[in-house]
Enzyme design. Structure first.
Site, PDB file in Angstrom:
ATOM      1  N   LYS A   1      32.684  18.560 -33.243  1.00 58.99           N
ATOM      2  CA  LYS A   1      31.930  17.431 -33.799  1.00 58.99           C
ATOM      3  C   LYS A   1      32.746  16.588 -34.764  1.00 58.99           C
ATOM      4  O   LYS A   1      32.466  15.409 -34.944  1.00 58.99           O
ATOM      5  CB  LYS A   1      30.681  17.950 -34.482  1.00 58.99           C
ATOM      6  CG  LYS A   1      29.688  18.537 -33.508  1.00 58.99           C
ATOM      7  CD  LYS A   1      28.533  19.051 -34.285  1.00 58.99           C
ATOM      8  CE  LYS A   1      27.362  19.295 -33.387  1.00 58.99           C
ATOM      9  NZ  LYS A   1      26.152  19.462 -34.155  1.00 58.99           N
TER      10      LYS A   1
ATOM     11  N   GLY B   1      21.198  23.451 -32.976  1.00 58.18           N
ATOM     12  CA  GLY B   1      20.639  23.472 -34.330  1.00 58.18           C
ATOM     13  C   GLY B   1      21.173  24.599 -35.210  1.00 58.18           C
ATOM     14  O   GLY B   1      20.696  24.796 -36.323  1.00 58.18           O
TER      15      GLY B   1
ATOM     16  N   GLU C   1      27.574  16.020 -44.311  1.00 57.35           N
ATOM     17  CA  GLU C   1      26.919  14.735 -44.054  1.00 57.35           C
ATOM     18  C   GLU C   1      25.833  14.523 -45.090  1.00 57.35           C
ATOM     19  O   GLU C   1      25.236  15.487 -45.559  1.00 57.35           O
ATOM     20  CB  GLU C   1      26.235  14.743 -42.666  1.00 57.35           C
ATOM     21  CG  GLU C   1      27.143  14.358 -41.544  1.00 57.35           C
ATOM     22  CD  GLU C   1      26.464  14.410 -40.170  1.00 57.35           C
ATOM     23  OE1 GLU C   1      25.259  14.708 -40.082  1.00 57.35           O
ATOM     24  OE2 GLU C   1      27.175  14.148 -39.194  1.00 57.35           O
ATOM     25  N   LYS C   2      25.559  13.274 -45.363  1.00 54.83           N
ATOM     26  CA  LYS C   2      24.382  12.980 -46.183  1.00 54.83           C
ATOM     27  C   LYS C   2      23.171  13.458 -45.386  1.00 54.83           C
ATOM     28  O   LYS C   2      23.101  13.253 -44.177  1.00 54.83           O
ATOM     29  CB  LYS C   2      24.290  11.480 -46.437  1.00 54.83           C
ATOM     30  CG  LYS C   2      23.072  11.114 -47.220  1.00 54.83           C
ATOM     31  CD  LYS C   2      23.238   9.831 -48.008  1.00 54.83           C
ATOM     32  CE  LYS C   2      22.043   9.612 -48.923  1.00 54.83           C
ATOM     33  NZ  LYS C   2      21.975  10.570 -50.028  1.00 54.83           N
TER      34      LYS C   2
ATOM     35  N   HIS D   1      15.522  10.488 -34.464  1.00 53.60           N
ATOM     36  CA  HIS D   1      16.637  10.866 -33.586  1.00 53.60           C
ATOM     37  C   HIS D   1      16.540   9.960 -32.363  1.00 53.60           C
ATOM     38  O   HIS D   1      15.596  10.055 -31.588  1.00 53.60           O
ATOM     39  CB  HIS D   1      16.510  12.340 -33.181  1.00 53.60           C
ATOM     40  CG  HIS D   1      17.519  12.766 -32.148  1.00 53.60           C
ATOM     41  ND1 HIS D   1      18.477  13.730 -32.380  1.00 53.60           N
ATOM     42  CD2 HIS D   1      17.729  12.345 -30.875  1.00 53.60           C
ATOM     43  CE1 HIS D   1      19.220  13.880 -31.290  1.00 53.60           C
ATOM     44  NE2 HIS D   1      18.783  13.053 -30.363  1.00 53.60           N
TER      45      HIS D   1
ATOM     46  N   ARG E   1      27.124  15.704 -20.874  1.00 53.21           N
ATOM     47  CA  ARG E   1      26.424  16.336 -19.738  1.00 53.21           C
ATOM     48  C   ARG E   1      25.091  15.644 -19.544  1.00 53.21           C
ATOM     49  O   ARG E   1      24.690  14.804 -20.341  1.00 53.21           O
ATOM     50  CB  ARG E   1      26.189  17.809 -20.045  1.00 53.21           C
ATOM     51  CG  ARG E   1      25.414  17.953 -21.354  1.00 53.21           C
ATOM     52  CD  ARG E   1      24.885  19.331 -21.605  1.00 53.21           C
ATOM     53  NE  ARG E   1      24.455  19.496 -22.971  1.00 53.21           N
ATOM     54  CZ  ARG E   1      23.262  19.164 -23.449  1.00 53.21           C
ATOM     55  NH1 ARG E   1      22.364  18.613 -22.654  1.00 53.21           N
ATOM     56  NH2 ARG E   1      22.950  19.353 -24.716  1.00 53.21           N
TER      57      ARG E   1
ATOM     58  N   VAL F   1      18.291  17.595 -20.960  1.00 55.69           N
ATOM     59  CA  VAL F   1      16.956  18.050 -20.544  1.00 55.69           C
ATOM     60  C   VAL F   1      16.023  16.845 -20.372  1.00 55.69           C
ATOM     61  O   VAL F   1      15.271  16.745 -19.403  1.00 55.69           O
ATOM     62  CB  VAL F   1      16.365  19.009 -21.614  1.00 55.69           C
ATOM     63  CG1 VAL F   1      14.921  19.363 -21.291  1.00 55.69           C
ATOM     64  CG2 VAL F   1      17.214  20.258 -21.758  1.00 55.69           C
TER      65      VAL F   1
HETATM   66  P1  ADP Z   1      23.054  20.388 -32.705  1.00 55.14           P
HETATM   67  O1  ADP Z   1      24.294  20.067 -31.924  1.00 55.14           O
HETATM   68  O2  ADP Z   1      23.061  21.763 -33.293  1.00 55.14           O
HETATM   69  O3  ADP Z   1      21.792  20.048 -31.959  1.00 55.14           O
HETATM   70  P2  ADP Z   1      22.973  17.836 -34.165  1.00 55.14           P
HETATM   71  O4  ADP Z   1      24.096  17.352 -34.981  1.00 55.14           O
HETATM   72  O5  ADP Z   1      22.722  17.205 -32.853  1.00 55.14           O
HETATM   73  O6  ADP Z   1      23.101  19.437 -33.996  1.00 55.14           O
HETATM   74  O7  ADP Z   1      21.633  17.746 -35.010  1.00 55.14           O
HETATM   75  C1  ADP Z   1      20.419  18.275 -34.526  1.00 55.14           C
HETATM   76  C2  ADP Z   1      19.263  17.753 -35.353  1.00 55.14           C
HETATM   77  O8  ADP Z   1      19.426  18.105 -36.734  1.00 55.14           O
HETATM   78  C3  ADP Z   1      19.135  16.231 -35.355  1.00 55.14           C
HETATM   79  O9  ADP Z   1      18.438  15.736 -34.247  1.00 55.14           O
HETATM   80  C4  ADP Z   1      18.387  16.029 -36.655  1.00 55.14           C
HETATM   81  O10 ADP Z   1      17.024  16.338 -36.478  1.00 55.14           O
HETATM   82  C5  ADP Z   1      18.981  17.065 -37.582  1.00 55.14           C
HETATM   83  N1  ADP Z   1      20.130  16.493 -38.342  1.00 55.14           N
HETATM   84  C6  ADP Z   1      21.434  16.501 -37.990  1.00 55.14           C
HETATM   85  N2  ADP Z   1      22.198  15.846 -38.886  1.00 55.14           N
HETATM   86  C7  ADP Z   1      21.372  15.410 -39.854  1.00 55.14           C
HETATM   87  C8  ADP Z   1      21.532  14.652 -41.088  1.00 55.14           C
HETATM   88  N3  ADP Z   1      22.736  14.231 -41.500  1.00 55.14           N
HETATM   89  N4  ADP Z   1      20.415  14.376 -41.819  1.00 55.14           N
HETATM   90  C9  ADP Z   1      19.179  14.806 -41.430  1.00 55.14           C
HETATM   91  N5  ADP Z   1      18.972  15.521 -40.295  1.00 55.14           N
HETATM   92  C10 ADP Z   1      20.032  15.821 -39.516  1.00 55.14           C
END
Ligand code: ADP
Length: 449
Positions: free
Chosen positions: A116, A165, A200-201, A208, A291, A294
């Site tokens: 990432k 997650g 990240e903030k 999303h 990819r 879902v």
């Molecule tokens: P993963 O690859 O584990 O799914 P992601 O980076 O796609 O992780 O983040 C999954 C979810 O986590 C996002 O859809 C959001 O709901 C939450 N999230 C991720 N980054 C942030 C952030 N900087 N602030 C608030 N929520 C976040």
């Protein structure tokens, strides 16, 4: 075009791919574990090969067995679906080094986006806006402190190798930072064997929103609009919509242009999704999935494109044959993921489906591998069906989904259908007024009642 494709997956997505192959006149090879010998994808495929015992590690993740199955059956290409080996760059490379085609992006791009941190720096260099945070991997807790002070609390410590997650920890204040740092790194090491983390903030009220793209081997990249996947619990999506109730056609065009230009510069091929958090009118990139997703059907419904067919055509070396101007959208689509879970605490509920009656009628699509008498095995993902609706407006799509879920009969196991019903009748949901935190609060409230 290929004459035979091996589908390296199971469940509804294996069927989804099988259907696209059938329509293209391509023969299919299913692979399965011993636990899946009665599965629908095995019954419907032209050929089926058992690749190992129930545990995914020994079957659906068993690269040697999958490659042998492809060789024995004379398959020319492998479609990985989602999950399992779909984002495994080594697998993609091995498939190609065996003279087979991997239906997906290049191993190099899978690897790049699988980390990432690299994904974020690559996208930033290509002009895609990011969530504010560290420039890359954090070398120490002191560095984390400095970056957090700059971007402002709350902050999120995230694993570079994260997914599903996991490896993500919030620090509401400076006092919580050290613990978040330790927990995220420990979780990342345990889950991914890599404890690199970044910061990240933590956004307090984002949606999303993700963009579906397709690229061919000739630098043509188009997008198919956005999906709103804000309804999540434990950072996992539960209900998705296309388009987003929060995005205008102009905003879609603008972010779509940024994204397609970036991916065209990268020379990206096949299907991909760029995920953003969207707050106060700003799109902030978080990650890219290299990819099929879902939730791809909601995009298919509003843009009238068969994304799996496109993936196969692209992998066979065909040109997209259309440009952004040719992609148009009509109506609204919603998908409800039906998981074999207790709707109250989301604990998995595998078991035998004693009665299965899927909904139908105008604008209703059910992607599922269930049938009456099927035993949902305890070894795999708990998602057993996706109900997708399409209607001229969002309000009509909601009414159609309510009607479809009322018709849906799955007996013998618990599912999250009752929770979806509660969401669909909620006035805030109906107004489209929700963020990524909404569902977590909503299900907590339901449990208090
Ligand atoms: P993963 O690859 O584990 O799914 P992601 O980076 O796609 O992780 O983040 C999954 C979810 O986590 C996002 O859809 C959001 O709901 C939450 N999230 C991720 N980054 C942030 C952030 N900087 N602030 C608030 N929520 C976040």
């Amino acid at each position: 075009m290929f004459s035979k494709i091996l589908i390296a997956n199971r469940g509804e997505i294996a069927l989804r791919i099988l259907r696209a192959c059938r329509e293209l006149g391509i023969k299919t090879v299913a692979v399965h574990s011993t636990a899946d010998q009665d599965a629908m994808h095995v019954r419907l495929a032209d050929e089926a090969v058992c690749i190992g015992p129930a545990s995914s590690r020994d079957s659906y993740l068993n690269v040697a067995a999958i490659l042998s199955a492809a060789t024995i059956t004379g398959a020319e290409a492998i479609h990985p679906g989602y999950g399992f080996l779909s984002e495994n760059a080594d697998f993609a490379e091995t498939v190609e080094s065996h003279g087979l085609v991997f239906i997906g992006p290049t191993a190099q791009h899978i690897r790049m986006m699988g980390d990432k941190i690299t994904a974020k720096t690559t996208m930033q260099a290509l002009g895609v806006p990011l969530v504010p945070g560290s420039d890359g991997e954090l070398a120490s807790i002191e560095e984390a402190r400095k970056v957090a002070a700059k971007v402002g609390y709350p902050v999120l410590i995230k694993a570079a190798a994260g997914g599903g997650g996991r490896g993500m920890k919030v620090a509401p204040t400076e006092a919580d930072l050290e613990e978040a740092w330790n927990v995220a790194r420990t979780e990342a090491r345990a889950a991914f064997g890599n404890d690199a983390v970044y910061l990240e903030k933590y956004m307090d009220k984002p949606r999303h929103i993700e963009l579906q793209i397709l690229g061919d081997n000739y630098n043509n990249v188009v997008h198919f609009g956005e999906r709103d996947c804000s309804l999540q619990r434990r950072h996992q999506k539960l209900l998705e919509e296309a388009g987003s109730p929060a995005i205008s056609a102009e905003q879609r065009d603008e972010i779509g242009k940024t994204v397609t230009e970036a991916l065209s510069k990268m020379g990206y091929r096949n299907a991909g999704t760029l995920e953003f958090l969207y707050q106060d009118g700003q799109f902030c990139f978080i990650e890219m999935n290299t990819r099929l997703q879902v939730e791809h059907p909601v995009t298919e419904m509003v843009s009238d494109v068969d994304l799996v067919r496109e993936q196969i055509r692209i992998a066979a070396g065909e040109k997209l044959g259309y440009t952004q101007k040719d992609v148009t959208f009509s109506g609204h689509s919603i998908e409800c993921r039906i998981n074999a879970e207790d709707p109250n605490d989301f604990s998995p509920c595998p078991g035998t489906v004693t009665v299965y009656h899927p909904p139908g009628g105008l604008g209703v699509r059910v992607d599922s591998a269930l049938y009456t008498g099927y035993r949902v095995p305890p070894y795999y993902d708990s998602m057993i069906a996706k109900v997708i609706v399409h209607a001229p407006t969002r309000a009509e799509a909601i009414a159609r989904m309510q009607r479809a879920l009322d018709e849906f009969v799955v007996e013998g196991i618990k599912t999250v259908i009752p929770l979806h019903r509660r969401i669909l009748e909620n006035p805030e949901f109906q107004k489209g007024d929700y963020t990524i935190h909404w569902l977590e609060n909503f299900s907590a409230q339901l449990q208090e009642v």
